[in-house]
Motif scaffolding. Sequence first.
Motif, PDB file in Angstrom:
ATOM      1  N   UNK A   5      12.091  -1.921  12.249  1.00 48.44           N
ATOM      2  CA  UNK A   5      11.122  -2.859  12.815  1.00 48.44           C
ATOM      3  C   UNK A   5       9.678  -2.436  12.564  1.00 48.44           C
ATOM      4  N   UNK A   6       9.445  -1.165  12.373  1.00 46.30           N
ATOM      5  CA  UNK A   6       8.087  -0.718  12.071  1.00 46.30           C
ATOM      6  C   UNK A   6       7.661  -1.122  10.671  1.00 46.30           C
ATOM      7  N   UNK A   7       8.644  -1.394   9.813  1.00 47.52           N
ATOM      8  CA  UNK A   7       8.315  -1.795   8.454  1.00 47.52           C
ATOM      9  C   UNK A   7       7.829  -0.622   7.630  1.00 47.52           C
ATOM     10  N   UNK A   8       7.274  -0.928   6.473  1.00 45.49           N
ATOM     11  CA  UNK A   8       6.780   0.112   5.571  1.00 45.49           C
ATOM     12  C   UNK A   8       5.546   0.764   6.184  1.00 45.49           C
ATOM     13  N   UNK A   9       5.581   2.076   6.306  1.00 46.97           N
ATOM     14  CA  UNK A   9       4.470   2.804   6.913  1.00 46.97           C
ATOM     15  C   UNK A   9       3.199   2.645   6.089  1.00 46.97           C
ATOM     16  N   UNK A  10       2.068   2.676   6.784  1.00 52.07           N
ATOM     17  CA  UNK A  10       0.777   2.518   6.121  1.00 52.07           C
ATOM     18  C   UNK A  10      -0.059   3.777   6.286  1.00 52.07           C
ATOM     19  N   UNK A  11      -0.970   3.976   5.359  1.00 44.88           N
ATOM     20  CA  UNK A  11      -1.889   5.106   5.422  1.00 44.88           C
ATOM     21  C   UNK A  11      -2.905   4.891   6.543  1.00 44.88           C
ATOM     22  N   UNK A  12      -3.328   5.975   7.177  1.00 44.31           N
ATOM     23  CA  UNK A  12      -4.358   5.897   8.222  1.00 44.31           C
ATOM     24  C   UNK A  12      -5.703   6.413   7.718  1.00 44.31           C
ATOM     25  N   UNK A  13      -5.821   6.612   6.414  1.00 42.47           N
ATOM     26  CA  UNK A  13      -7.065   7.121   5.836  1.00 42.47           C
ATOM     27  C   UNK A  13      -8.196   6.101   5.956  1.00 42.47           C
ATOM     28  N   UNK A  14      -9.424   6.612   6.002  1.00 37.60           N
ATOM     29  CA  UNK A  14     -10.612   5.775   5.896  1.00 37.60           C
ATOM     30  C   UNK A  14     -11.428   6.277   4.709  1.00 37.60           C
ATOM     31  N   UNK A  15     -12.262   5.411   4.178  1.00 37.72           N
ATOM     32  CA  UNK A  15     -13.062   5.751   3.008  1.00 37.72           C
ATOM     33  C   UNK A  15     -14.533   5.476   3.287  1.00 37.72           C
ATOM     34  N   UNK A  16     -15.424   6.294   2.728  1.00 37.47           N
ATOM     35  CA  UNK A  16     -16.863   6.008   2.855  1.00 37.47           C
ATOM     36  C   UNK A  16     -17.232   4.640   2.285  1.00 37.47           C
TER      37      UNK A  16
END
Length: 506
Positions: free
Chosen positions: A368-379
């Motif tokens: 149910x969570x589905x495909x995990x996503x990145x939690x990174x942020x970019x400048x």
Amino acid sequence: MTAKEPLPMKPFRIASAFALLCAHTSFAASLDHVSPESEGLSSAKLANMMKYLQTPGTNVDSVIVARNGQIVLEAYAAPNRSDIVHQVNSATKSVVSALLGIAIGEGKIKLNNTVADILPQYADLPNANILTVEKLASMSTGVEWKSEYFGSALNDWNKVRQADDWIKAYLSYPINPDKVGQFTYNSAESDLLGALISAATGMPLADYAELKLFKPLAIQNTRWVQNKDGQYGGGRGLYILPHDMLKFGELFRQQGKWQGQQIIPQQWITYSTQPRVATVGKFSNIPAYGAQWWVGKGWYAALGWGGQTIAVFPKENITMVMTAKNSLSEMDAIGLDQLHQRFLQSDSSAASDPAATQQLAAQISQFEKGVAASTLHSPLEKTLHNKSIRFNDFWLSKLKFSLDKEQMTIEFRPKDTPQFTEKIPTGFAGEWKYSTFQYPINDEWRKSAPDSLVASRMQWLDKTTLLIESFPPEEFVHYSLKLKFKGQKVFVEDSPWGTVAEGILE
């Protein structure tokens, strides 16, 4: 038209193993949620099945399993939800089969009727006096027909559907006498069945379905796409909730009876789900075809492109529903034989196993969570505000970003319809944002439903690579763009079509 207010997202069901198995108890009085073991199924096997259904490439987005009319497993992969209808593609054909059986039971149509009997305006065409309802239902007319991938120029239905009178165009195709009685997959024949049912009953196909099928089953949330001439497609085009797909399968498993009422004649259930013709060629991995139903070894199923499935296993009293977003045809989708043999065998001695129950709950939660996503942020994130990417030689001509309170809105303009611009809110770091999306009004597929639900999100794979995903939960597709920023240049590294393109950030 801009995106409307996003729909609220339902929380994942992760409270407990029992809650995972027993949610949605208001579904129907005769379809409650119970533990697998109470119905003679193994939680351990179902946990392994859920793991199998998460194999890369399957892209299953919902699954429901019921035994003896009791739901033992139900799960939706984000951003799908139980309250969102799903396009079932060619599984629509089996719904048309049900309507045909009802109309036959009412004496409004007969299997030996020809097309000309019901549509006399075509009586001057020889094929109209040859083709019968029986042969159309089993796709054994002998009509010379190419049924390649729907988008292919080799698909004869792509040619016929463009004609001003598609029925006349179809009836003009030659019949090979040597192939009469042999199987040839042909969606136009399902569409023609729909037109015949409509003419014989004096009602549009969708209205007849509402009165005779959907209303008795308390199915309230449907959509049915119309063809160019206003007819409802008998070969595809139905949108329906997974819960209601299960009701439909259960109706057939229960020999056409629902809560004491005979909705479909029992004789038609038997006739339509038994082998009528053997399949051949690329279709032969499923042994036979009935009357708009695929017939396997110990099961029969309504199957639609992309993995849409309503499968009934009569001996085990099991009905299974799956929706998916893969690129597989009906015949190449997840093997029902394998699911049947490995995971869905009944065991009357199955005993409660707390460890297996927890294992199943964990697999459902992961699904149910589905495909995990990145939690990174970019400048680069905040610098994209009010910036646009102009593409060369790509299906998009422009992509514009607007950042407001941690929500990014994407405005895009397709190359082929430059007058059409749409704005869609997207979430960051794996958060899905829901909105409604308006397709170009001249798109025939959208005539009856110009607004479609879409879920979108963005995530940084590294400091210069942005992945944008647009996921219409109602459909069987999943769009993505991976953008690589290098100064003012932006490169599309991949897309659903494997296209590589270049754009300029301005």
